[in-house]
Motif scaffolding. Structure first.
Motif, PDB file in Angstrom:
ATOM      1  N   ALA A  67       0.819  -1.212   0.000  1.00 22.94           N
ATOM      2  CA  ALA A  67       0.000   0.000   0.000  1.00 22.94           C
ATOM      3  C   ALA A  67       0.852   1.261   0.000  1.00 22.94           C
ATOM      4  O   ALA A  67       0.398   2.327  -0.436  1.00 22.94           O
ATOM      5  CB  ALA A  67      -0.929   0.005   1.214  1.00 22.94           C
ATOM      6  N   GLU A  68       2.083   1.148   0.477  1.00 22.91           N
ATOM      7  CA  GLU A  68       2.971   2.309   0.509  1.00 22.91           C
ATOM      8  C   GLU A  68       3.383   2.765  -0.893  1.00 22.91           C
ATOM      9  O   GLU A  68       3.940   3.862  -1.053  1.00 22.91           O
ATOM     10  CB  GLU A  68       4.206   1.994   1.350  1.00 22.91           C
ATOM     11  CG  GLU A  68       3.887   1.772   2.822  1.00 22.91           C
ATOM     12  CD  GLU A  68       5.121   1.447   3.646  1.00 22.91           C
ATOM     13  OE1 GLU A  68       6.230   1.825   3.245  1.00 22.91           O
ATOM     14  OE2 GLU A  68       4.971   0.798   4.694  1.00 22.91           O
ATOM     15  N   TRP A  69       3.115   1.941  -1.907  1.00 25.03           N
ATOM     16  CA  TRP A  69       3.427   2.347  -3.279  1.00 25.03           C
ATOM     17  C   TRP A  69       2.344   3.231  -3.879  1.00 25.03           C
ATOM     18  O   TRP A  69       2.537   3.783  -4.970  1.00 25.03           O
ATOM     19  CB  TRP A  69       3.654   1.115  -4.160  1.00 25.03           C
ATOM     20  CG  TRP A  69       5.051   0.592  -4.006  1.00 25.03           C
ATOM     21  CD1 TRP A  69       5.437  -0.535  -3.360  1.00 25.03           C
ATOM     22  CD2 TRP A  69       6.250   1.194  -4.502  1.00 25.03           C
ATOM     23  NE1 TRP A  69       6.807  -0.669  -3.415  1.00 25.03           N
ATOM     24  CE2 TRP A  69       7.333   0.375  -4.118  1.00 25.03           C
ATOM     25  CE3 TRP A  69       6.513   2.354  -5.237  1.00 25.03           C
ATOM     26  CZ2 TRP A  69       8.652   0.685  -4.443  1.00 25.03           C
ATOM     27  CZ3 TRP A  69       7.823   2.664  -5.558  1.00 25.03           C
ATOM     28  CH2 TRP A  69       8.874   1.825  -5.162  1.00 25.03           C
ATOM     29  N   CYS A  70       1.199   3.343  -3.214  1.00 24.17           N
ATOM     30  CA  CYS A  70       0.151   4.219  -3.728  1.00 24.17           C
ATOM     31  C   CYS A  70       0.687   5.642  -3.812  1.00 24.17           C
ATOM     32  O   CYS A  70       1.226   6.165  -2.839  1.00 24.17           O
ATOM     33  CB  CYS A  70      -1.076   4.175  -2.820  1.00 24.17           C
ATOM     34  SG  CYS A  70      -1.997   2.639  -2.928  1.00 24.17           S
ATOM     35  N   THR A  71       0.562   6.240  -4.983  1.00 26.14           N
ATOM     36  CA  THR A  71       1.068   7.570  -5.370  1.00 26.14           C
ATOM     37  C   THR A  71       2.579   7.590  -5.580  1.00 26.14           C
ATOM     38  O   THR A  71       3.134   8.634  -5.925  1.00 26.14           O
ATOM     39  CB  THR A  71       0.719   8.682  -4.346  1.00 26.14           C
ATOM     40  OG1 THR A  71       1.561   8.563  -3.180  1.00 26.14           O
ATOM     41  CG2 THR A  71      -0.729   8.630  -3.943  1.00 26.14           C
ATOM     42  N   GLU A  79       0.927   1.201 -10.115  1.00 24.19           N
ATOM     43  CA  GLU A  79       0.322   1.549  -8.839  1.00 24.19           C
ATOM     44  C   GLU A  79      -0.969   0.759  -8.625  1.00 24.19           C
ATOM     45  O   GLU A  79      -1.218   0.222  -7.541  1.00 24.19           O
ATOM     46  CB  GLU A  79       0.034   3.046  -8.811  1.00 24.19           C
ATOM     47  CG  GLU A  79      -0.544   3.545  -7.497  1.00 24.19           C
ATOM     48  CD  GLU A  79      -0.690   5.052  -7.500  1.00 24.19           C
ATOM     49  OE1 GLU A  79      -1.770   5.524  -7.104  1.00 24.19           O
ATOM     50  OE2 GLU A  79       0.267   5.745  -7.899  1.00 24.19           O
ATOM     51  N   VAL A  80      -1.775   0.676  -9.664  1.00 24.37           N
ATOM     52  CA  VAL A  80      -3.020  -0.080  -9.576  1.00 24.37           C
ATOM     53  C   VAL A  80      -2.741  -1.572  -9.386  1.00 24.37           C
ATOM     54  O   VAL A  80      -3.399  -2.250  -8.582  1.00 24.37           O
ATOM     55  CB  VAL A  80      -3.884   0.159 -10.835  1.00 24.37           C
ATOM     56  CG1 VAL A  80      -5.090  -0.767 -10.842  1.00 24.37           C
ATOM     57  CG2 VAL A  80      -4.325   1.611 -10.907  1.00 24.37           C
ATOM     58  N   ALA A  83      -1.540  -2.225  -5.857  1.00 22.60           N
ATOM     59  CA  ALA A  83      -2.663  -2.071  -4.934  1.00 22.60           C
ATOM     60  C   ALA A  83      -3.585  -3.290  -4.988  1.00 22.60           C
ATOM     61  O   ALA A  83      -4.061  -3.765  -3.949  1.00 22.60           O
ATOM     62  CB  ALA A  83      -3.445  -0.803  -5.266  1.00 22.60           C
ATOM     63  N   ASN A  84      -3.833  -3.798  -6.190  1.00 22.21           N
ATOM     64  CA  ASN A  84      -4.691  -4.978  -6.323  1.00 22.21           C
ATOM     65  C   ASN A  84      -4.054  -6.217  -5.699  1.00 22.21           C
ATOM     66  O   ASN A  84      -4.742  -7.049  -5.091  1.00 22.21           O
ATOM     67  CB  ASN A  84      -5.013  -5.237  -7.791  1.00 22.21           C
ATOM     68  CG  ASN A  84      -6.139  -4.352  -8.302  1.00 22.21           C
ATOM     69  OD1 ASN A  84      -6.996  -3.937  -7.536  1.00 22.21           O
ATOM     70  ND2 ASN A  84      -6.126  -4.060  -9.583  1.00 22.21           N
TER      71      ASN A  84
END
Length: 277
Positions: A67-71, A79-80, A83-84
């Motif tokens: 989740a830390e890779w979001c943005t 990123e998607v 997240a998935n």
């Protein structure tokens, strides 16, 4: 060997008629539909709970790191994807924690295991809790953990506990995609520029000390090592020799990095412990 060839060869044996390039955690089918949730006679309840708790912890901590890779991911598509993958792992954690509460007789829900235990009570492998690092490190870690977890879940599909077997069967589909995603990126980066190659070499060296701990937790060394060698060779890389790092995450040994991760993860739930949303 191209990354597509690596993907296709690794996907052999997992063809269920679906496109293995897609994550499966976004479906609406209940993996436990029709499964008897009672603990069968002859099952060691303590062992079942310990297995579900450890695997749930692996998944929860790994999901939080992803989740830390979001943005922050290099491209929106990645990123998607990350997240998935994290959501898949979060779904696995929820099912495994729920099974803990059923099997240990406490009736505790998944939130109790995720939000109201301290770092010393977690039993995840330590590789999962290391800081997110750069993209190369995250890819190597994902490749190693997904390969190891996939081999472990394939074994657990034959578990005498029908609930754990069903969770594992669902997880095999998800983890197959996770491994393929990581393998494709590993080849792309290892066989890319001189800079990306160096970053991958560094990432492999950083992960290597944690390999023996994985195999102590579940002995799938030969299968996982074969996968890692196949991918690293296709990427023009060498699999480092693993060195024994003292301690075991399964025994409660932690790095300094887990407590801050949990503090962030658990902050809202602990601040409002009886809240409903």
């Amino acid at each position: 060997m191209s990354d597509d060839h690596v993907y296709l060869s690794l996907a052999e044996g997992h063809d269920d008629g679906s496109d293995a390039r897609w994550a499966f955690g976004t479906g609406f089918e209940d993996p436990l539909h029709g499964v008897d949730t009672g603990v069968p006679q002859g099952i060691d309840t303590a062992e079942l709970v310990a297995t579900c708790l450890a695997l749930g912890d692996d998944a929860l901590v790994s999901a939080q790191r992803l989740a830390e890779w979001c943005t922050r991911a290099p491209e929106l598509e990645e990123e998607v994807a990350l997240a998935n993958i994290g959501l898949d792992l979060l779904g696995q954690a929820r099912l495994l924690y729920a099974r803990c509460g059923q099997a240990d007789g406490t009736g505790r829900g998944e939130d109790a295991y995720a939000y109201f235990r301290d770092a010393a009570d977690f039993r995840n492998v330590r590789l999962a809790e290391l800081p997110v690092g750069d993209f190369a490190f995250s890819i190597v870690r994902l490749l190693v953990l997904s390969s190891w977890r996939l081999a472990h879940f394939e074994q657990l599909t034959a578990s005498g506990d029908p609930v754990l077997a069903a969770i594992a069967a669902k997880g095999v589909k998800e983890l197959t995609y996770h491994r393929q995603y990581a393998a494709e990126w590993a080849v792309r980066l290892g066989d890319g520029t001189a800079h990306s190659h160096r970053r991958m070499v560094t990432a492999l060296d950083q992960v290597a000390p944690y390999l023996d701990e994985l195999f102590a937790a579940c002995d799938v060394r030969d299968e996982v090592t074969a996968v890692l060698r196949q991918v690293t060779e296709a990427a023009g890389l060498s699999l480092p020799t693993s060195t024994t790092l003292p301690g075991q995450g399964r025994n409660g040994d932690r790095t300094e990095h887990l407590a801050p991760l949990l503090a962030e993860l658990q902050s809202v739930a602990r601040a409002h412990p009886e809240a409903t949303w």
